[in-house]
Write a protein that holds these residues in place. Structure first.
Motif, short mmCIF file in Angstrom:
data_model
loop_
_atom_site.label_atom_id
_atom_site.label_comp_id
_atom_site.label_asym_id
_atom_site.label_seq_id
_atom_site.Cartn_x
_atom_site.Cartn_y
_atom_site.Cartn_z
N MET A 167 4.64 10.53 13.29
CA MET A 167 3.63 11.09 12.40
C MET A 167 3.78 10.43 10.99
O MET A 167 2.76 10.01 10.41
N VAL A 168 5.03 10.33 10.40
CA VAL A 168 5.21 9.86 9.13
C VAL A 168 4.96 8.35 9.03
O VAL A 168 4.13 8.01 7.95
N PHE A 169 5.28 7.50 10.02
CA PHE A 169 4.77 6.26 10.01
C PHE A 169 3.34 5.82 9.94
O PHE A 169 2.77 5.12 9.36
N GLU A 170 2.53 6.91 10.67
CA GLU A 170 1.09 6.88 10.65
C GLU A 170 0.67 6.89 8.92
O GLU A 170 -0.37 6.70 8.59
N TRP A 171 1.10 7.88 8.51
CA TRP A 171 0.49 8.16 7.24
C TRP A 171 0.96 7.00 6.27
O TRP A 171 0.27 6.88 5.26
N ILE A 172 2.22 6.55 6.39
CA ILE A 172 2.42 5.27 5.43
C ILE A 172 1.75 4.21 5.75
O ILE A 172 1.33 3.69 4.70
N MET A 173 1.19 4.05 7.01
CA MET A 173 0.13 2.96 7.28
C MET A 173 -1.03 3.13 6.61
O MET A 173 -1.73 2.41 6.17
N LYS A 174 -1.46 4.43 6.72
CA LYS A 174 -2.74 4.82 6.10
C LYS A 174 -2.87 4.71 4.96
O LYS A 174 -3.60 4.20 4.09
N THR A 175 -1.70 4.87 3.95
CA THR A 175 -1.51 4.79 2.63
C THR A 175 -1.42 3.41 2.23
O THR A 175 -2.44 2.97 1.36
N LYS A 176 -0.89 2.53 3.32
CA LYS A 176 -0.94 1.04 2.61
C LYS A 176 -2.28 0.57 2.92
O LYS A 176 -2.66 -0.13 1.95
N ILE A 177 -2.96 0.88 3.88
CA ILE A 177 -4.47 0.45 4.17
C ILE A 177 -5.36 1.11 2.92
O ILE A 177 -6.02 0.29 2.20
N LEU A 178 -5.12 2.33 2.32
CA LEU A 178 -6.02 2.86 1.29
C LEU A 178 -5.74 1.96 -0.12
O LEU A 178 -6.61 1.71 -0.69
N ARG A 179 -4.57 1.78 -0.21
CA ARG A 179 -4.09 0.83 -1.32
C ARG A 179 -4.54 -0.59 -1.30
O ARG A 179 -4.94 -1.05 -2.38
N ALA A 180 -4.40 -1.35 -0.11
CA ALA A 180 -5.21 -2.58 -0.08
C ALA A 180 -6.67 -2.46 -0.19
O ALA A 180 -7.29 -3.30 -1.03
N LEU A 181 -7.20 -1.36 0.22
CA LEU A 181 -8.69 -1.46 -0.15
C LEU A 181 -9.16 -1.05 -1.55
O LEU A 181 -10.40 -1.14 -1.92
N ALA A 182 -8.17 -0.52 -2.04
CA ALA A 182 -8.49 -0.09 -3.44
C ALA A 182 -8.68 -1.32 -4.47
O ALA A 182 -9.15 -0.98 -5.53
N GLU A 183 -8.15 -2.39 -4.18
CA GLU A 183 -8.65 -3.43 -4.79
C GLU A 183 -10.13 -4.00 -4.79
O GLU A 183 -10.37 -4.36 -3.54
#
Length: 90
Positions: free
Chosen positions: A1-17
């Protein structure tokens, strides 16, 4: 579960640019080469390649090599997961 949230956070950071979000918006209409993305966004090829690499690393895009070109397209799974997440907010 934690890994899924880490990946979602990374995706959101990538899309923030902003440029990456523009690339995702372009790819919503279908696959494009790096050159086509460069032409449409009026950015330089190294910049486009860097942004595409980041999007690929977080699993948002995938590519196929055809001759000497890379053709990028969106992966649907990350967006379906976010749609489910947002859909659960009351």
């Amino acid at each position: 579960m934690v890994f899924e949230w880490i990946m979602k956070t990374k995706i959101l950071r990538a899309l923030a640019e902003p440029s990456r979000l523009q690339i995702v918006d372009l790819l919503r209409d279908g696959p494009l080469t790096v050159g086509e993305i460069v032409d449409r966004l009026h950015i330089r090829q190294p910049q486009a390649s860097k942004h595409l690499r980041v999007l690929h690393e977080v699993g948002v895009v995938e590519f196929n090599a055809e001759a000497n070109r890379l053709i990028y397209k969106l992966r649907s799974k990350p967006f379906k997961e976010f749609k489910f997440l947002v859909g659960t907010i009351p």
